[in-house]
Motif scaffolding. Sequence first.
Motif, PDB file in Angstrom:
ATOM      1  N   ASN A  66      -4.548   5.020  -2.065  1.00 58.68           N
ATOM      2  CA  ASN A  66      -5.736   5.577  -1.399  1.00 58.68           C
ATOM      3  C   ASN A  66      -6.318   6.718  -2.230  1.00 58.68           C
ATOM      4  O   ASN A  66      -5.581   7.585  -2.712  1.00 58.68           O
ATOM      5  N   GLU A 120       0.866  -1.182   0.000  1.00 54.58           N
ATOM      6  CA  GLU A 120       0.000   0.000   0.000  1.00 54.58           C
ATOM      7  C   GLU A 120       0.898   1.226   0.000  1.00 54.58           C
ATOM      8  O   GLU A 120       1.824   1.330   0.812  1.00 54.58           O
ATOM      9  N   ASP A 150     -11.791   0.701   2.090  1.00 55.72           N
ATOM     10  CA  ASP A 150     -10.854   0.916   3.199  1.00 55.72           C
ATOM     11  C   ASP A 150     -11.629   1.189   4.490  1.00 55.72           C
ATOM     12  O   ASP A 150     -12.772   1.655   4.440  1.00 55.72           O
ATOM     13  N   LYS A 178     -11.195  -3.924   3.519  1.00 49.58           N
ATOM     14  CA  LYS A 178     -10.137  -3.808   4.525  1.00 49.58           C
ATOM     15  C   LYS A 178     -10.790  -3.553   5.883  1.00 49.58           C
ATOM     16  O   LYS A 178     -11.433  -2.513   6.085  1.00 49.58           O
ATOM     17  N   GLU A 232      -8.019   2.192  -3.055  1.00 51.11           N
ATOM     18  CA  GLU A 232      -8.666   2.042  -1.749  1.00 51.11           C
ATOM     19  C   GLU A 232      -9.543   3.254  -1.520  1.00 51.11           C
ATOM     20  O   GLU A 232      -9.085   4.397  -1.579  1.00 51.11           O
TER      21      GLU A 232
HETATM   22 MG    MG Z   1      -5.662   2.626   2.866  1.00 49.24          MG
END
Ligand code: MG
Length: 594
Positions: A412, A357, A474, A495, A444
Amino acid sequence: MIDVKAPPSPGHAVPSREIASLQARLQCYEVALGNVSIGIASFDSANRLLLRNDRYAYLYGLLPAQVRVGMKLHDLLALRAAVGAMPDMSADEYLTLTQTEDSMRAPTGRVIELKNGRVVVVRFQPLPDGGFVSTHEDITERRNAENRVAHMARHDALTGLPNRALLRERLDQALGDCGRPCAVMSLDLDDFKTVNDAFGYQLGDMVLRATADRLAQGLPPGTFLARLGADEFAVVLAGATTPEATQALAERLLRDVGRPHTIEGQPVTPIASIGIALAPRDGTNVDDLLRHADLALSTVKSSGGGQAALFSPTMESAVQRRRALQADLRTAIADDALALVYQPVADLESGHVTGFEALLRWDRPGHGRVSPAEFIPLAEETGLIVPIGAWVLRHACTEAARWPRRLRVAVNVSAAQFRAPGLYEAVTGALAVSGLAASRLELEITESAMMQNWQETAGTLQRLKQLGVRVAMDDFGTGYSSLGSLRKFPFDKIKIDQSFVRELSATTESVAIVRAIVALCGALGMTTTAEGVETREQLAILAEEGCTEVQGYLFSMPRPPSDIAEMLAQFDAAGPAASPIRRPAFAAGPREAG
Ligand code: MG
Ligand code: C2E
Ligand code: MG
């Protein structure tokens, strides 16, 4: 039909032709007077009625037969008073008011409000013989329309409450010239946009109306309540008050507003925040007080909301700090001074790293490393997130293109990036520049981002998915309507938020939640990644519950791209088939570096 007094008898013979012509003219006037929309009445010098049209009688709620030529004006006014067609005064007072010396010399006019609510413009035209003609125009409808427009200009259509313009007027009055004591509260619903997005505007409007009602009921008499914008309200309490009493009132209002509603069968629990400024200590004019109440409000909101706070001068410096942060962030973007670090994500069963990530870092000159939790929200507010987001996508894809092909990179993406145009192009552009296969990029997105304009968000995500890009949700479990958002889009991965993972060893409740999420995602064909895994105990429980992937300090801190090979080697060291559970090497993850 007009009623006129018979002409005085002629002193000498008038030729019949002239009489015929006079009669014709009289008829003409008669028709004209009978058809105009205003009332007309003429009186002689002794205030006796000489002439009037029917409209005059009707305008004052009388029958034409009651308004006889020759009657005294005084008696006519008494008739009008009996049906409420006089202002709130006696006939004598009315005559004194209207028949002044001026009105006997020149035309005058005045607006008269009758007791029955009608409004009439009366104009007086004196005649050479001491009498006068009066015209009477009913302007009630026009006046009502004007009042409605004036009301609309100063009130809010949804709640009927006064708006900002009226609030400023009232606050100005309360303060007077010398800044008399008073209190101003600025109230805002926390995250109201998400309520709107989750439940629709109609329901959002109902929540706002219900909030307005609750505030109105909870305020002491004489308090002024206004709606300033979407979910913003303001209160003015005129007169001396203590900070403690105002704070106590604000906290009571927060409790009132925060009681759950059931609107159209849906439970909705709004949370509000309040900022308070007191005159004269926090300002003696409208602008300063409103600004300081707003500052106190935004301070409450930036520390999580749901509370009431009094303004304090230190809040100004906090705002200045934010402004400086913003300016420095702009410079950082221009100077390419942002950096990405990478945290490995591992498959629980095989022990292999499946990808990394990308997490943003900013070394702010003179301040050290600033957390994205601090500068990302600011970048979202100011729109800077759009160029930052494009930069992150480009760099993360370019970095990942150098890795073994089995590894993915997760980036993200925040709600503000979906709201602004160009996200699709930013993604395709980054893929094109880097040459990274779309299937190796994972976006995400948080639940709250999903809920804001979800239709548009889902549309963009759908197009990206068609390219082969993967989409993960996320921080699952932290938003308003987690399960609802799962239905809205076919995510590839969920997640599980760190807050559940952190509590795993301590409470059985979190274990039950993780178990439910894993089962649900399994049924929906989505994989699960547990974030923030820090202990071997948490890892053991996650393995037991069948979670697909893990990520956290137990394995590795996010580290700079130069450490990627080392991180991979660390995982590979124990043999590809071994699960991280059996790896003591991960018991102490390396610290995050540059
Ligand atoms: Mg994240
Ligand atoms: P996130 O996407 O949920 O990222 C995970 C956060 O948890 C990261 O914080 C990571 O450093 C931290 N973390 C990882 N393992 C552990 C652990 O074992 N324990 C604990 N306590 N924390 C762990 P970070 O890097 O400070 O990022 C915070 C948030 O900022 C991210 O949460 C993400 O929402 C946002 N963010 C970071 N980079 C970007 C970016 O490039 N774009 C956008 N839009 N948001 C970003
Ligand atoms: Mg997260």
